[in-house]
Motif scaffolding. Structure first.
Motif, PDB file in Angstrom:
ATOM      1  N   PRO A  74       0.837  -1.217   0.000  1.00  0.00           N
ATOM      2  CA  PRO A  74       0.000   0.000   0.000  1.00  0.00           C
ATOM      3  C   PRO A  74       0.868   1.262   0.000  1.00  0.00           C
ATOM      4  O   PRO A  74       2.013   1.240   0.470  1.00  0.00           O
ATOM      5  CB  PRO A  74      -0.805  -0.122   1.298  1.00  0.00           C
ATOM      6  N   SER A 109       0.106   9.012  -6.018  1.00  0.00           N
ATOM      7  CA  SER A 109      -1.007   8.257  -6.584  1.00  0.00           C
ATOM      8  C   SER A 109      -0.439   7.163  -7.478  1.00  0.00           C
ATOM      9  O   SER A 109       0.649   7.312  -8.044  1.00  0.00           O
ATOM     10  CB  SER A 109      -1.949   9.174  -7.370  1.00  0.00           C
ATOM     11  N   ARG A 110      -1.176   6.077  -7.561  1.00  0.00           N
ATOM     12  CA  ARG A 110      -0.765   4.929  -8.386  1.00  0.00           C
ATOM     13  C   ARG A 110      -2.027   4.343  -9.006  1.00  0.00           C
ATOM     14  O   ARG A 110      -3.048   4.241  -8.337  1.00  0.00           O
ATOM     15  CB  ARG A 110      -0.082   3.899  -7.481  1.00  0.00           C
ATOM     16  N   TRP A 111      -1.927   3.972 -10.262  1.00  0.00           N
ATOM     17  CA  TRP A 111      -3.120   3.462 -10.944  1.00  0.00           C
ATOM     18  C   TRP A 111      -2.765   2.286 -11.838  1.00  0.00           C
ATOM     19  O   TRP A 111      -1.631   2.114 -12.270  1.00  0.00           O
ATOM     20  CB  TRP A 111      -3.772   4.574 -11.782  1.00  0.00           C
ATOM     21  N   THR A 115      -7.917   0.284 -10.585  1.00  0.00           N
ATOM     22  CA  THR A 115      -7.980   1.112  -9.377  1.00  0.00           C
ATOM     23  C   THR A 115      -7.033   2.316  -9.471  1.00  0.00           C
ATOM     24  O   THR A 115      -5.962   2.221 -10.082  1.00  0.00           O
ATOM     25  CB  THR A 115      -7.572   0.265  -8.148  1.00  0.00           C
ATOM     26  N   GLU A 117      -5.138   4.493  -6.617  1.00  0.00           N
ATOM     27  CA  GLU A 117      -4.840   4.650  -5.191  1.00  0.00           C
ATOM     28  C   GLU A 117      -4.256   6.043  -4.962  1.00  0.00           C
ATOM     29  O   GLU A 117      -3.600   6.584  -5.848  1.00  0.00           O
ATOM     30  CB  GLU A 117      -3.801   3.629  -4.732  1.00  0.00           C
ATOM     31  N   TYR A 118      -4.448   6.583  -3.746  1.00  0.00           N
ATOM     32  CA  TYR A 118      -3.884   7.906  -3.481  1.00  0.00           C
ATOM     33  C   TYR A 118      -3.484   8.045  -2.019  1.00  0.00           C
ATOM     34  O   TYR A 118      -3.990   7.323  -1.139  1.00  0.00           O
ATOM     35  CB  TYR A 118      -4.856   9.018  -3.884  1.00  0.00           C
ATOM     36  N   THR A 187      -5.482   8.461   2.954  1.00  0.00           N
ATOM     37  CA  THR A 187      -5.324   7.481   1.876  1.00  0.00           C
ATOM     38  C   THR A 187      -6.684   6.981   1.416  1.00  0.00           C
ATOM     39  O   THR A 187      -7.685   7.084   2.140  1.00  0.00           O
ATOM     40  CB  THR A 187      -4.486   6.268   2.321  1.00  0.00           C
ATOM     41  N   SER A 189      -8.829   4.935  -2.311  1.00  0.00           N
ATOM     42  CA  SER A 189      -8.765   4.482  -3.692  1.00  0.00           C
ATOM     43  C   SER A 189     -10.103   4.732  -4.368  1.00  0.00           C
ATOM     44  O   SER A 189     -11.124   4.949  -3.700  1.00  0.00           O
ATOM     45  CB  SER A 189      -8.398   2.996  -3.756  1.00  0.00           C
TER      46      SER A 189
END
Ligand code: ZN
Length: 265
Positions: A74, A109-111, A115, A117-118, A187, A189
Motif C-alpha cells: 500500500p 497516486s498509483r493506478w 484502481t 490509489e492515493y 489514503t 482508492s
C-alpha cells in the motif's frame, strides 16, 4: 496516457524545494506520480548538512521507485519505507531528531486498469476528475483546521503557534525522519473507471484557490488542462505581483515554489 507538468521557484535564484515525478512501470500497466513540497528550513542550524532540496529529491525518488516497483505494498507502506530509506541516507552525519530536520508534504497516486490509489500528507492537493467532469479534491485538512485558532492569536504569535504543532499530537504532520507519520496520511482508492484524469499541485499553486480565490478546485483543473500547468503558475504569479505585500491576500510568503503534474489516463 499523457503527462504534463511544470514547476517554478518562488524566488528566482533560490533553490526550488518542490519535487515532481511520474513513472510508467516497465512491463506493467498504469503508472504512479509523486509530488513533494519541501518545507523551507529556518535560518541557522537545522541539524542537516544536506538541505531541504536534497531531502525532497531523495524522499521523492525513493517513494516513486517503491510505488512503481512494489505494487502489492500500500502507498502508506511505500511512504514508510521511503522515509526510512531517506533517513538512513543521512542518519550518521546529521541530527535527525532536530525539530526542523528536512521535511516535506507528500502527494502520491498509483493506478492500473482497475484502481486509482492515493495518499496525501499535509497541504499539497490531489484532484481527481471523473469522466463526467466532476472534480474531487483529496486534501489533508489538519493544517487548515488549525488556522482559525491561529488567527485568534496576536499576529506575532501565529507562526510560533503553528510551528509548535508541527509533527506533534493534535497538530499537523509532514514527512520528516519518522516513518510512523505514513500511517497518518489521508489514503484511499477509487475505481479506475471513475477517474478520467488526475492533477497534483503544491500549495504554491493551490493558492490560486485557497488564497486568491480565483476559482474552486474544478476551475483550477480546467485551467491546468485547457491552458497547461505553466500557464496556471503564471496566473498565480500575476496575482502575487498585484498584491506584493500580502495586504489584500495575506499569506506566509509573497510567492512560493509552485508545481503541478497533470495526468490524463
Ligand atoms: Zn542531512
Amino acid at each position: 496516457m499523457r503527462v504534463h507538468s511544470a514547476t517554478q521557484p518562488g524566488t528566482p535564484g533560490r533553490p526550488n524545494e518542490d519535487f515532481a515525478a511520474t513513472a510508467v512501470p516497465a512491463g506493467g500497466v498504469g503508472g504512479a506520480l509523486v509530488l513533494l513540497d519541501g518545507v523551507t528550513a529556518p535560518a541557522g542550524d537545522f541539524g542537516c548538512r544536506h538541505g531541504v532540496a536534497w531531502f525532497a529529491a531523495g524522499l521523492g525518488g525513493a517513494l516513486l521507485e517503491l510505488a512503481a516497483s512494489r505494487r502489492h505494498v500500500p502507498l502508506a507502506g511505500c511512504l514508510d519505507l521511503a522515509i526510512s530509506r531517506t533517513a538512513d541516507g543521512h542518519g550518521t552525519t546529521c541530527d535527525l531528531s532536530h525539530p526542523r530536520t528536512p521535511q516535506a508534504t507528500v502527494v502520491c497516486s498509483r493506478w492500473d486498469d482497475d484502481t486509482v490509489e492515493y495518499l496525501v500528507l499535509s497541504d499539497s492537493a490531489l484532484l481527481l476528475r471523473a469522466p463526467d467532469g466532476a472534480v474531487r479534491a483529496v486534501l489533508d485538512p489538519r493544517l487548515d483546521e488549525l488556522r482559525p485558532a491561529a488567527r485568534r492569536l496576536p499576529m506575532e504569535r501565529r507562526a510560533g503557534f503553528l510551528e509548535g504543532l508541527r509533527n506533534a499530537e493534535g497538530g499537523f504532520f509532514t514527512a520528516a525522519a519518522d516513518p510512523a507519520v505514513a500511517a497518518l496520511a489521508v489514503t484511499g482508492s477509487a475505481p479506475r473507471a471513475a477517474v478520467r484524469s488526475l492533477a497534483a499541485v503544491t500549495d504554491g499553486l493551490g493558492r490560486w484557490v485557497e488564497t486568491f480565490r480565483l476559482g474552486g478546485w474544478p476551475e483550477l483543473f480546467t485551467l491546468l488542462t485547457d491552458e497547461g500547468p505553466a500557464a496556471a503558475i503564471a496566473r498565480v504569479r500575476a496575482a502575487e505581483a498585484a498584491d506584493p505585500d500580502g495586504v489584500a491576500f495575506p499569506r506566509g510568503k509573497a510567492s512560493d515554489d509552485a508545481t503541478a503534474i497533470v495526468v490524463e489516463l
